[in-house]
Design a protein around this motif. Structure first.
Motif, PDB file in Angstrom:
ATOM      1  N   ASP A  73       0.848  -1.188   0.000  1.00  0.00           N
ATOM      2  CA  ASP A  73       0.000   0.000   0.000  1.00  0.00           C
ATOM      3  C   ASP A  73       0.889   1.246   0.000  1.00  0.00           C
ATOM      4  OD1 ASP A  73      -1.867   1.966   0.310  1.00  0.00           O
ATOM      5  OD2 ASP A  73      -2.794   1.134   2.114  1.00  0.00           O
ATOM      6  N   LEU A  74       0.800   2.047  -1.056  1.00  0.00           N
ATOM      7  CA  LEU A  74       1.643   3.241  -1.153  1.00  0.00           C
ATOM      8  C   LEU A  74       1.357   4.241  -0.036  1.00  0.00           C
ATOM      9  CD1 LEU A  74       1.944   4.096  -4.953  1.00  0.00           C
ATOM     10  CD2 LEU A  74       3.771   3.500  -3.374  1.00  0.00           C
ATOM     11  N   LYS A  75       0.139   4.215   0.482  1.00  0.00           N
ATOM     12  CA  LYS A  75      -0.203   5.143   1.555  1.00  0.00           C
ATOM     13  C   LYS A  75       0.645   4.886   2.793  1.00  0.00           C
ATOM     14  CE  LYS A  75      -4.195   7.196   3.859  1.00  0.00           C
ATOM     15  NZ  LYS A  75      -5.673   7.161   4.008  1.00  0.00           N
ATOM     16  N   VAL A  76       0.962   3.624   3.042  1.00  0.00           N
ATOM     17  CA  VAL A  76       1.819   3.274   4.178  1.00  0.00           C
ATOM     18  C   VAL A  76       3.200   3.889   3.999  1.00  0.00           C
ATOM     19  CG1 VAL A  76       2.939   1.367   5.395  1.00  0.00           C
ATOM     20  CG2 VAL A  76       0.559   1.152   4.659  1.00  0.00           C
ATOM     21  N   TRP A  77       3.726   3.803   2.786  1.00  0.00           N
ATOM     22  CA  TRP A  77       5.055   4.348   2.513  1.00  0.00           C
ATOM     23  C   TRP A  77       5.055   5.871   2.556  1.00  0.00           C
ATOM     24  CZ3 TRP A  77       9.107   1.172   2.505  1.00  0.00           C
ATOM     25  CH2 TRP A  77       8.862  -0.191   2.302  1.00  0.00           C
ATOM     26  N   ILE A  78       3.969   6.480   2.076  1.00  0.00           N
ATOM     27  CA  ILE A  78       3.846   7.937   2.137  1.00  0.00           C
ATOM     28  C   ILE A  78       3.849   8.406   3.588  1.00  0.00           C
ATOM     29  CG2 ILE A  78       2.173   9.805   1.870  1.00  0.00           C
ATOM     30  CD1 ILE A  78       3.514   9.497  -0.668  1.00  0.00           C
ATOM     31  N   ASN A  79       3.049   7.739   4.420  1.00  0.00           N
ATOM     32  CA  ASN A  79       2.980   8.113   5.837  1.00  0.00           C
ATOM     33  C   ASN A  79       4.324   7.910   6.529  1.00  0.00           C
ATOM     34  OD1 ASN A  79       0.271   8.779   5.629  1.00  0.00           O
ATOM     35  ND2 ASN A  79      -0.443   6.755   6.231  1.00  0.00           N
ATOM     36  N   ALA A  80       4.999   6.826   6.181  1.00  0.00           N
ATOM     37  CA  ALA A  80       6.303   6.550   6.789  1.00  0.00           C
ATOM     38  C   ALA A  80       7.327   7.602   6.372  1.00  0.00           C
ATOM     39  CB  ALA A  80       6.783   5.157   6.385  1.00  0.00           C
ATOM     40  N   LEU A  81       7.296   7.983   5.096  1.00  0.00           N
ATOM     41  CA  LEU A  81       8.251   8.971   4.601  1.00  0.00           C
ATOM     42  C   LEU A  81       8.012  10.340   5.224  1.00  0.00           C
ATOM     43  CD1 LEU A  81      10.588   9.611   2.707  1.00  0.00           C
ATOM     44  CD2 LEU A  81       8.926  10.020   0.877  1.00  0.00           C
ATOM     45  N   SER A  82       6.746  10.750   5.319  1.00  0.00           N
ATOM     46  CA  SER A  82       6.443  12.050   5.920  1.00  0.00           C
ATOM     47  C   SER A  82       6.780  12.054   7.409  1.00  0.00           C
ATOM     48  CB  SER A  82       4.967  12.407   5.707  1.00  0.00           C
ATOM     49  OG  SER A  82       4.119  11.436   6.297  1.00  0.00           O
ATOM     50  N   GLN A  83       6.560  10.914   8.082  1.00  0.00           N
ATOM     51  CA  GLN A  83       6.920  10.811   9.495  1.00  0.00           C
ATOM     52  C   GLN A  83       8.428  10.918   9.682  1.00  0.00           C
ATOM     53  OE1 GLN A  83       5.592  10.827  12.392  1.00  0.00           O
ATOM     54  NE2 GLN A  83       7.374  10.176  13.590  1.00  0.00           N
ATOM     55  N   ALA A  84       9.183  10.247   8.807  1.00  0.00           N
ATOM     56  CA  ALA A  84      10.642  10.310   8.891  1.00  0.00           C
ATOM     57  C   ALA A  84      11.143  11.722   8.603  1.00  0.00           C
ATOM     58  CB  ALA A  84      11.266   9.314   7.910  1.00  0.00           C
ATOM     59  N   ALA A  85      10.523  12.381   7.623  1.00  0.00           N
ATOM     60  CA  ALA A  85      10.920  13.754   7.286  1.00  0.00           C
ATOM     61  C   ALA A  85      10.667  14.691   8.456  1.00  0.00           C
ATOM     62  CB  ALA A  85      10.156  14.231   6.049  1.00  0.00           C
ATOM     63  N   TRP A  86       9.616  14.399   9.222  1.00  0.00           N
ATOM     64  CA  TRP A  86       9.292  15.225  10.389  1.00  0.00           C
ATOM     65  C   TRP A  86      10.213  14.922  11.566  1.00  0.00           C
ATOM     66  CZ3 TRP A  86       6.740  19.055  12.816  1.00  0.00           C
ATOM     67  CH2 TRP A  86       6.563  18.945  14.198  1.00  0.00           C
TER      68      TRP A  86
END
Length: 288
Positions: free
Chosen positions: A6-19
């Motif tokens: 699920d790309l949404k999982v990766w998007i959320n993970a990436l934005s969390q890491a960026a934060w």
């Protein structure tokens, strides 16, 4: 495991890491100003990244099983427990965690310690965030005291609506959670403009650094990261549009594609204009 597709999982993970790592904020620029010449940026970045991920993983494996165990013991259906876990950070932190502490011995004491630790974590992050902006004003000629005062008052004023309105807070979280990924794209563009090889050899892997980057860094920056960025943002745009195709263009809605694009555009225009002003002042300062 099917969630990994699920790309949404990766998007959320990436934005969390960026934060959480500060990469999307540009906080590493703040730390770099005060680093020593012999500081190893590769080792420092790797330590920061893995340390952040390990702390997040440790928090997850501590909180999630505890919440499942507690609510399952309250005779709640598994679907209800999953609904609790799907709530946003605000609900989990300020509603369910206090509820959990209230059921254990000396829960009030440990709850106070929990929020005290959370407060210190937020405050320590705030220091570097304020320093990042204050440093820019200091480069323009302001004293540290004036720069910190201006930045502090401005951040307080801009953050007040989010503190007052949960709807406004959710809107800003929606807009700038993904905005951090776009911010990271500017750093990629900077490296591409400088030249990945030149950036690697003259700035990162200098003769004084112990650990050096290989040629794989050039390939990563030239191809992998841009493709990843375009693919994930493209999917996110399409997903945001398809979820509400009739209202995607509304710029004053809480969580539409239109409000994201509008606020991003305003921010980019303002910051580019501000960047030109600062560049001119710094050029005149260097000439003198």
């Amino acid at each position: 495991l099917h969630k990994l597709g699920d790309l949404k999982v990766w998007i959320n993970a990436l934005s969390q890491a960026a934060w959480s790592t500060g990469a999307g904020w540009g906080l590493l620029l703040t730390y770099a100003v005060y680093s020593r010449k012999k500081e190893n940026p590769i080792l420092t970045s790797a330590t920061l990244g893995f340390g952040d991920y390990f702390a997040s993983l440790l928090a997850a494996v501590t909180i999630i099983p505890t919440v499942f165990s507690f609510f399952s013991g309250q005779n709640l259906a598994q679907e209800k427990v999953l609904e609790v876990m799907k709530t946003d950070n605000v609900g989990l932190t300020f509603i369910w965690i206090p509820n959990l502490f209230s059921k254990i011995p000396s829960g009030s004491f440990f709850l106070a310690l929990f929020f005290l630790a959370l407060c210190f974590a937020a405050f320590s992050s705030l220091i570097s965030q304020l320093e990042l902006i204050a440093r820019i004003f200091m480069d323009c000629g302001l004293t540290r005291k004036k720069a910190v005062f201006i930045v502090g008052i401005s951040c307080f004023a801009l953050g007040l609506p989010s503190a007052i309105s949960l709807g406004f807070f959710n809107n800003q979280d929606w807009v700038w959670g993904m905005g951090l990924i776009v911010s990271g794209a500017f750093f990629i563009f900077l490296v591409l403009k400088t030249g990945p090889k030149k950036f690697r050899e003259e700035i990162i892997s200098t003769s004084e650094t112990r650990f050096k980057l290989g040629k794989g860094f050039d390939f990563l920056v030239k191809f992998i990261l841009p493709i990843q960025l375009i693919a994930m943002l493209g999917w996110w745009f399409w997903d945001s549009y398809s979820n509400d195709p009739g209202n995607w263009y509304k710029i004053f809605s809480q969580s539409t594609l239109g409000t994201v694009l509008f606020q991003w555009t305003v921010a980019i225009v303002v910051f580019l204009g501000f960047n030109k002003i600062i560049s001119k002042k710094l050029s005149k300062k260097n000439e003198n």
